[in-house]
Scaffold this active site. Sequence first.
Site, PDB file in Angstrom:
ATOM      1  N   ALA B 320       0.884  -1.170   0.000  1.00 32.59           N
ATOM      2  CA  ALA B 320       0.000   0.000   0.000  1.00 32.59           C
ATOM      3  C   ALA B 320       0.905   1.199   0.000  1.00 32.59           C
ATOM      4  O   ALA B 320       1.190   1.784   1.035  1.00 32.59           O
ATOM      5  CB  ALA B 320      -0.905  -0.018   1.225  1.00 32.59           C
ATOM      6  N   ALA B 321       1.398   1.555  -1.178  1.00 35.07           N
ATOM      7  CA  ALA B 321       2.590   2.376  -1.249  1.00 35.07           C
ATOM      8  C   ALA B 321       2.342   3.873  -1.258  1.00 35.07           C
ATOM      9  O   ALA B 321       3.200   4.622  -0.835  1.00 35.07           O
ATOM     10  CB  ALA B 321       3.392   2.007  -2.501  1.00 35.07           C
ATOM     11  N   PRO B 323       1.460   7.691  -0.427  1.00 41.71           N
ATOM     12  CA  PRO B 323       2.051   8.515  -1.460  1.00 41.71           C
ATOM     13  C   PRO B 323       3.520   8.270  -1.719  1.00 41.71           C
ATOM     14  O   PRO B 323       4.132   8.987  -2.477  1.00 41.71           O
ATOM     15  CB  PRO B 323       1.848   9.926  -0.909  1.00 41.71           C
ATOM     16  N   GLY B 325       6.202   7.709   0.665  1.00 39.52           N
ATOM     17  CA  GLY B 325       7.244   8.059   1.619  1.00 39.52           C
ATOM     18  C   GLY B 325       8.038   6.847   2.040  1.00 39.52           C
ATOM     19  O   GLY B 325       9.275   6.860   2.088  1.00 39.52           O
ATOM     20  N   LYS B 326       7.315   5.787   2.352  1.00 36.08           N
ATOM     21  CA  LYS B 326       8.017   4.593   2.816  1.00 36.08           C
ATOM     22  C   LYS B 326       8.742   3.917   1.669  1.00 36.08           C
ATOM     23  O   LYS B 326       9.845   3.391   1.835  1.00 36.08           O
ATOM     24  CB  LYS B 326       7.030   3.621   3.445  1.00 36.08           C
ATOM     25  N   ASP B 371      -5.420  -4.535  -6.444  1.00 42.23           N
ATOM     26  CA  ASP B 371      -5.917  -4.753  -5.092  1.00 42.23           C
ATOM     27  C   ASP B 371      -4.894  -5.655  -4.396  1.00 42.23           C
ATOM     28  O   ASP B 371      -4.444  -6.639  -4.950  1.00 42.23           O
ATOM     29  CB  ASP B 371      -7.290  -5.454  -5.176  1.00 42.23           C
ATOM     30  N   ASP B 390       1.682  -1.555   5.042  1.00 39.18           N
ATOM     31  CA  ASP B 390       1.197  -0.478   5.906  1.00 39.18           C
ATOM     32  C   ASP B 390      -0.303  -0.402   5.654  1.00 39.18           C
ATOM     33  O   ASP B 390      -0.778   0.333   4.800  1.00 39.18           O
ATOM     34  CB  ASP B 390       1.884   0.835   5.529  1.00 39.18           C
ATOM     35  N   CYS B 447      -1.682   2.803  11.449  1.00 36.55           N
ATOM     36  CA  CYS B 447      -1.657   4.023  12.231  1.00 36.55           C
ATOM     37  C   CYS B 447      -2.889   4.068  13.108  1.00 36.55           C
ATOM     38  O   CYS B 447      -3.529   5.105  13.238  1.00 36.55           O
ATOM     39  CB  CYS B 447      -1.608   5.238  11.321  1.00 36.55           C
TER      40      CYS B 447
END
Lengths: 187, 636
Positions: B320-321, B323, B325-326, B371, B390, B447
């Site tokens: 789940a990349a 925007p 950052g990771k 998906d 994430d 989160c």
Amino acid sequence: MRPLDEAETTVVFEKLLKFTGNNLKNIVESPAHEGPDPNPGRYCFRLQKNRVYYVSEALVKRATNISRKNLVAMGTCVGRFTHGGKFHLTVQCLGLLAANAKHKVWLKPTSEMSFLYGNHVLKGGLGRITDGIQPGDGVVVFSMSDVPLGFGNAAKSTQDCRKLDPNGIVVHHQSDIGEYLRMEDDL
Amino acid sequence: MALGSLSKKKGSKSSKGPPKKKQKGDLFTEKRPEKADLSDDSDVSNEEVEELENFDEDSGSELLSGDVDPLADDFLQGSDDFYVIWFDLEENSGSDSAAGSDGSDSDSEVSDIERKSRALDERRAREEKDAEDELQTNIAEESDEFWLPTEEELEAEANRPPDLQNLQRRIQEIVRVLSNFKDLRQEGAKRKDYIEQLKMDLSSYYGYNDFLIGVLIEMFPVNELLELINAFEKPRPICLRTNTLKARRRDLAEVLLKRGVNLDPLSKWSKVGLVVYDSQVPIGATPEYMAGLYMLQSANSFLPVMALAPQEKERIVDMAAAPGGKTTYVAALMKNTGIIYANEMKEPRLKSLTANLNRMGVTNTIVCNYDGRELPKVLGLNSVDRVLLDAPCSGTGVISKDESVKTSKSLEDIEKSAQLQKQLILNAIDMVDANSKSGGYIVYSTCSMMIAENEAVVDYALKKRNVKVVPCGLDFGRPGYTRFREYRFHPSLDKTRRFYPHVHNMDGFFVAKLKKVSNSLPTAAAAEAVQSTEQAPLSSEKDVESVEEAPLSSVEDAVEGSVRPSKEDSNKKNNPGRIKREHQNGNGAPKPAADKRRERKFPFRKEVPRRTEIIKAREEKRQALRGTKRKGEGSK
């Protein structure tokens, strides 16, 4: 995703040639360090949804099992083909160009922001300029701290630049990193 | 004036002199019982006594001067005494103690002084005691004053606009009471009442819905709850991460400081983080940002990547990349080697993902739009070294960024998220190759602070796949829950980490690192477990059909339910399945399996006759009853 055909390849290479000159072979033939294989392959160009990508072969192999609808991007995007068939380089290839650029221009700090808003480079903002620029050459624009800011077309040769008045255009703006913020959707 | 009159008095006194004093001494000793008598006596005397004591405040001079009444013999004497004492006090405190009190130097004088000083001490002690008592009664009144509002009061409050100060005061009071419940509780009020009232006050003061406040109250002790809620009201500091592909943190910090940004290194656990206190230029629009030298990212987003610890030349999937950052951090750690598959399900977010990747100079990434649950089919099972998940979650940890979470989340939302996360984590595990040389890790992070989305999901993964929890390397977080209310999780879950805004000054976060132990799925051992009424996953080598049937029969076994002749057929069909399972169990020889099979069949065969026996028995009973009936009728 498909490889570029003849016509497309010529067009792309022509554009690149304007900026890099002889260094073009660096771009095409440098060994790639991406991919999990121990043997670095090379880079190649691929076309996906009218965008040309510069990817290493290892990545290309592995991207083949992603279906065409779902593949979005690979490696570095170099430019895109418009509806009419013309090819434009986009800002994402700046890293590639900057490493292999033949003609460079350095901007004064005061006129950095102006260029990043999309304006052309004026004589008054010019810090340094490499020799041997001919009108129409591709020029990569740097800041004084050697951060690449964008690229464009030279309007005048280096000799003529010296005689220009401060408001004369030296480099026609083509693309700059400010586009990441201004035109994020269009990239 | 008083002094003047005093001197008058003194004069008169001195005329009387020592005898008077002696008298006084006697008087004084007598004073005690007299005073006692006085106090025992009628109100008048009481008044006198009070007046006596109040002489300190009044200017007793007036009284004195008007005072030649024989009436107040005691009065006078008392006042005399009083005045003498006062006088003595003054004289004693004054610099010239030589005069006055030592006017008559006699031995009795010393004892007089002693007695007087004793009287003084006693009076002081009395006053102190009174003051303390007053204080006590005041305090007692205060704590008694806090009583839970009655229903009428609550209704009245509901009709008025909320009084914030009152609410805040009540919240503080309830927290105080709950922290020392034994002593401070109101009579007849249960802990539950206080907590209910606290819930209502918190939700109306801070704007939470009932569900969220209820969950938070269950998870935290009351004091910490208040800290947490207050921390949610304030935003966390802005952080940025140096892009090590293009710059070093020190150089970047210099450049930004020159531009007028006030920043500091983030913490000792990060070598690339910087925290921004304030800035004269927009921090997201500097030429350095546009050149890809840094990325605006919250501190908690560093954590899962640090836990993942990708190595060079590995294959990584970020499920789940956007925007990005990771993903860009992973690429920076890998130095643009290896390959990253960055997947994002939502199309509008893909643009920002690709833009960030290009801006930061990442070249080893393939971006795709699937998906997450379909990814294993596309990329292949057991094909990558590490996976970063994430997961999309309810976002209850980032309330400081998004206040709408306070009111919009309900139990169904949490359960839906948990469902999705469970599916995603299983898919993530399936993609990883357990036998990879350098990897075999999955990092799961959210989160959110909800246990249903964090520990429950990891526990589910532990049951369903051959993975184990390993330490994530982030030792400054709090360990995850291994048990909570009625849930009991695997004990290794204490290696997961939770982060809170009021403790770590970053958004609420949860990180778990799993290592895949083997590529095969867990076998019958799981099926025989008591809890699993779900399907027992069998190895992927088997047919799909038998997979579906075997679990069915296992369910029926567990229930010991209906006996149908077809059951035996399905049994027979599944026996090969059972044998295979037991093979995988490591039982090896088919003989024990066959014995088991026979053993299993026996109970069925026994049951069948039992059933018919029962039927027979019933029939007989019925006939017996009918027989008796007829007999009865017959007799009638």
